[in-house]
Design an enzyme around this catalytic site. Structure first.
Site, PDB file in Angstrom:
ATOM      1  CD  GLU A  23      -3.622   7.323   1.358  1.00 54.77           C
ATOM      2  OE1 GLU A  23      -2.555   7.131   2.174  1.00 54.77           O
ATOM      3  OE2 GLU A  23      -4.887   6.842   1.788  1.00 54.77           O
ATOM      4  CB  THR A  25      -0.073  14.496   1.254  1.00 52.44           C
ATOM      5  OG1 THR A  25      -0.416  13.789   2.283  1.00 52.44           O
ATOM      6  CG2 THR A  25      -1.284  14.810   0.488  1.00 52.44           C
ATOM      7  CG  ASP A  26       3.777  10.249   3.816  1.00 48.08           C
ATOM      8  OD1 ASP A  26       3.812  10.202   2.487  1.00 48.08           O
ATOM      9  OD2 ASP A  26       3.596   9.287   4.614  1.00 48.08           O
ATOM     10  CB  SER A  57       7.063 -14.428  11.239  1.00 46.04           C
ATOM     11  OG  SER A  57       6.008 -14.352  10.634  1.00 46.04           O
ATOM     12  N   GLY A 114      -2.652  -2.999   2.559  1.00 50.44           N
ATOM     13  CA  GLY A 114      -2.462  -1.271   2.914  1.00 50.44           C
ATOM     14  C   GLY A 114      -2.609  -0.929   4.267  1.00 50.44           C
ATOM     15  CG  LEU A 115      -4.994  -2.679   6.762  1.00 49.66           C
ATOM     16  CD1 LEU A 115      -5.415  -3.777   7.415  1.00 49.66           C
ATOM     17  CD2 LEU A 115      -5.677  -1.565   6.765  1.00 49.66           C
ATOM     18  CB  SER A 116       0.682   0.491   8.006  1.00 46.52           C
ATOM     19  OG  SER A 116       1.432   1.592   7.334  1.00 46.52           O
ATOM     20  CD  GLU A 150       8.721   0.409   4.826  1.00 46.04           C
ATOM     21  OE1 GLU A 150       8.383   0.262   5.913  1.00 46.04           O
ATOM     22  OE2 GLU A 150       8.292   0.013   3.895  1.00 46.04           O
ATOM     23  CG  ASP A 162       2.550   4.111   6.530  1.00 45.61           C
ATOM     24  OD1 ASP A 162       1.537   4.844   6.447  1.00 45.61           O
ATOM     25  OD2 ASP A 162       2.929   3.496   5.553  1.00 45.61           O
TER      26      ASP A 162
END
Ligand code: GLA
Length: 378
Positions: A23, A25-26, A57, A114-116, A150, A162
């Protein structure tokens, strides 16, 4: 297939993801190990012969219309920024005007957990236009363009994890990704384990500004740690643990903590993959807890709800390991759970969490590791 805008010719879907470990780290050129999950965003669409996009949507119960000739960063509900950003990036990359579309968007991915969901939003439109307009871009190129969208359209200076997970994942597997070389390997997860996403019911708050601030602190750490001997250091990935042990003490305390998390987390990802390959459940559990603790104490992106949920999951029957997943500041934990104990796990984890946080509404999603984004002609 018929819908709001007539007959659709295309169906695309892109999954959300959970990160098992690695987490924050990317964006430090480090290692991550996410899985795509069998929940995500679906788009049914038809191409138009002009440059207008009409989108609806169902999740947000709102529509948005824009012209591909005038894509703007400032316009639209927050969800509408993603398709606009992706369109802008694809157009800039290909030098072509994309086709207008009429599209309906459905999701079974909770937002702000937090599930992208943002990466899934980007990925689904990327594969859709890639196919409709015959751009022939590979999924890595799409992932990088989605990441750019993004950055520029949502204002979050995210890493590549992600978007890579949503576009490149393989069913049944976790992705071990070196975010510097982009080398990717796939490690199957035991079929006897479930991925349980344990949403605290506390939506992520203030995450964008705090996220960008963490990234800046990491960059500062690199500058301060890259002495003469490590002049080539571009990211925390280039700082050796030995150098950090010697020099870390000279850093301002907050910067030292951030760097300590990232360096330790990279080592944990490598150890986790090893433990997974050897089936060492006890080590997996310890590494997940150590990751959570480091995010709580050194990176300071956890919160009371995530801490309680981590403890509730870890103490429940059948739990192999649990930790917060994603950027933090609210959202969900991920727990790896033995399928045989799943029912008892869910009951125990929920009961304990509710005792600690009676005013939160937790949600437990039992997921499978899924395939990355796909598009088909109907
Ligand atoms: C968000 C970002 C990712 C990653 C995680 C934290 O999900 O989009 O790039 O940095 O936070 O690991």
């Amino acid at each position: 297939m018929n819908g709001l805008y007539g007959t659709y010719e295309w169906a695309a879907r892109a999954p959300g993801r959970v990160n098992l470990i690695g987490e924050h780290t990317d964006y430090n050129d480090g290692f991550v190990m996410p899985c795509a999950i069998d929940r995500g965003i679906r788009v049914s669409a038809r191409a138009r012969d002009d440059s207008i996009c009409r989108l609806y949507s169902h999740q947000f119960q709102s529509g948005w219309v824009f012209d591909l000739r005038e894509v703007s960063k400032e316009s639209g509900d927050s969800w509408a920024r993603y398709p606009q950003g992706v369109a802008a990036m694809l157009q800039a990359h290909s030098g072509r005007l994309l086709s207008g579309i009429d599209a309906e968007i459905e999701s079974d991915l909770p937002a702000a957990s937090g599930l992208s969901s943002s990466a899934a939003f980007e990925a689904v439109f990327a594969v859709l236009w890639n196919e409709i307009d015959g751009l022939n871009l590979d999924h890595w190129t799409l992932a990088k363009l989605c990441q750019q969208a993004e950055h520029e359209y949502a204002g979050v200076k995210c890493g590549i994890m992600d978007q890579a997970a949503s576009l490149l994942a393989q069913e049944g597997c976790a992705l071990f990704l070196d975010t510097r070389s982009l080398q990717t390997t796939y490690d199957p997860l035991p079929k006897t384990w479930s991925l349980v996403v344990a949403d605290t019911g506390k939506p992520r708050a203030l995450s964008d500004s705090a996220y960008n601030e963490r990234r800046e602190q990491c960059e500062q750490a690199v500058l301060l740690l890259a002495g003469d001997s490590e002049r080539h250091a571009h990211a925390l990935r280039d700082i050796s643990p030995e150098r950090f042990l010697e020099q870390g003490i000279l850093l301002p305390p907050v910067i030292r903590q951030r760097a300590a998390h990232v360096l330790g987390e990279n080592l944990r990802v490598v150890a986790f993959r090893d433990a997974l390959q050897r089936g060492d459940k006890s080590l997996i559990g310890r590494l997940m807890r150590a990751s959570h603790e480091s995010l709580r104490l050194d990176y300071e992106v956890s919160c009371a709800e995530l801490d309680s949920m981590q403890q509730a999951c870890e103490a429940a029957p059948g739990c192999v390991g649990a930790r917060m997943t994603g950027a933090g500041f609210g959202g969900a934990c991920i727990a790896l759970v033995e399928c045989a104990a799943l029912i008892d796990f869910l009951a125990a984890a929920e009961a304990r969490y509710r005792m600690d946080h009676p005013f939160c509404e937790p949600v437990f999603l039992v997921c499978r590791p899924a395939q990355g984004a796909v598009v088909e002609r109907l």
